[in-house]
Design a protein around this motif. Sequence first.
Motif, PDB file in Angstrom:
ATOM      1  N   PHE A  41     -41.110   2.369 -19.086  1.00  0.00           N
ATOM      2  CA  PHE A  41     -41.180   2.493 -20.537  1.00  0.00           C
ATOM      3  C   PHE A  41     -41.454   3.907 -21.016  1.00  0.00           C
ATOM      4  CE2 PHE A  41     -42.712  -1.806 -19.425  1.00  0.00           C
ATOM      5  CZ  PHE A  41     -41.639  -2.518 -19.923  1.00  0.00           C
ATOM      6  N   GLY A  42     -41.826   4.764 -20.098  1.00  0.00           N
ATOM      7  CA  GLY A  42     -42.159   6.121 -20.512  1.00  0.00           C
ATOM      8  C   GLY A  42     -43.507   6.154 -21.204  1.00  0.00           C
ATOM      9  N   ASP A  43     -43.755   7.231 -21.896  1.00  0.00           N
ATOM     10  CA  ASP A  43     -45.028   7.399 -22.591  1.00  0.00           C
ATOM     11  C   ASP A  43     -44.929   6.796 -23.985  1.00  0.00           C
ATOM     12  OD1 ASP A  43     -47.557   8.151 -23.308  1.00  0.00           O
ATOM     13  OD2 ASP A  43     -46.996  10.213 -23.796  1.00  0.00           O
ATOM     14  N   LEU A  44     -45.649   5.733 -24.200  1.00  0.00           N
ATOM     15  CA  LEU A  44     -45.639   5.066 -25.502  1.00  0.00           C
ATOM     16  C   LEU A  44     -47.010   5.118 -26.154  1.00  0.00           C
ATOM     17  CD1 LEU A  44     -43.534   1.902 -24.604  1.00  0.00           C
ATOM     18  CD2 LEU A  44     -42.753   3.979 -25.748  1.00  0.00           C
ATOM     19  N   GLU A  45     -47.672   6.256 -26.012  1.00  0.00           N
ATOM     20  CA  GLU A  45     -48.977   6.462 -26.633  1.00  0.00           C
ATOM     21  C   GLU A  45     -49.956   5.349 -26.287  1.00  0.00           C
ATOM     22  OE1 GLU A  45     -48.501   7.123 -30.815  1.00  0.00           O
ATOM     23  OE2 GLU A  45     -46.977   8.653 -30.512  1.00  0.00           O
ATOM     24  N   ASP A  46     -50.265   5.195 -25.059  1.00  0.00           N
ATOM     25  CA  ASP A  46     -51.241   4.227 -24.549  1.00  0.00           C
ATOM     26  C   ASP A  46     -50.804   2.771 -24.700  1.00  0.00           C
ATOM     27  OD1 ASP A  46     -52.917   6.319 -23.824  1.00  0.00           O
ATOM     28  OD2 ASP A  46     -53.931   6.309 -25.770  1.00  0.00           O
ATOM     29  N   LEU A  47     -49.581   2.535 -25.094  1.00  0.00           N
ATOM     30  CA  LEU A  47     -49.083   1.167 -25.182  1.00  0.00           C
ATOM     31  C   LEU A  47     -48.338   0.745 -23.922  1.00  0.00           C
ATOM     32  CD1 LEU A  47     -47.823   1.072 -28.870  1.00  0.00           C
ATOM     33  CD2 LEU A  47     -49.931   0.124 -27.950  1.00  0.00           C
ATOM     34  N   SER A  48     -47.995   1.716 -23.089  1.00  0.00           N
ATOM     35  CA  SER A  48     -47.245   1.408 -21.872  1.00  0.00           C
ATOM     36  C   SER A  48     -47.979   0.405 -20.995  1.00  0.00           C
ATOM     37  CB  SER A  48     -46.961   2.680 -21.069  1.00  0.00           C
ATOM     38  OG  SER A  48     -46.100   3.526 -21.771  1.00  0.00           O
TER      39      SER A  48
END
Length: 101
Positions: A41-48
């Motif tokens: 998912f890549g970097d999703l601002e701490d949502l990964s």
Amino acid sequence: MAGFEIYFDTLEECATKAKGVANQFKSAAEDGPTSVSTSCFGDLEDLSDKLVKAVNDFEVKIDAEVRYAQQNLTKVEAAIHRVVDNVRKADLPDVPRTEQA
């Protein structure tokens, strides 16, 4: 079972179909649940991490349902064969079986 017309070939065809679908579910179950990592998912601002956990939990639930379906379809196949056998034994002892195991 006087008054009933039993179509053994149709029942046996149903059992064969149930076995075929059960085998498809078995193949899917043997693959088991896949797991994903944050790299998907890549970097999703701490949502990964939350997304990974949700996807992995979902995969586990799908795997359980696939296994459950396979087990129940196998039971359906066996039950249909028992019905055919019991009817033949009870009412039609001279009718030969036509199914192939």
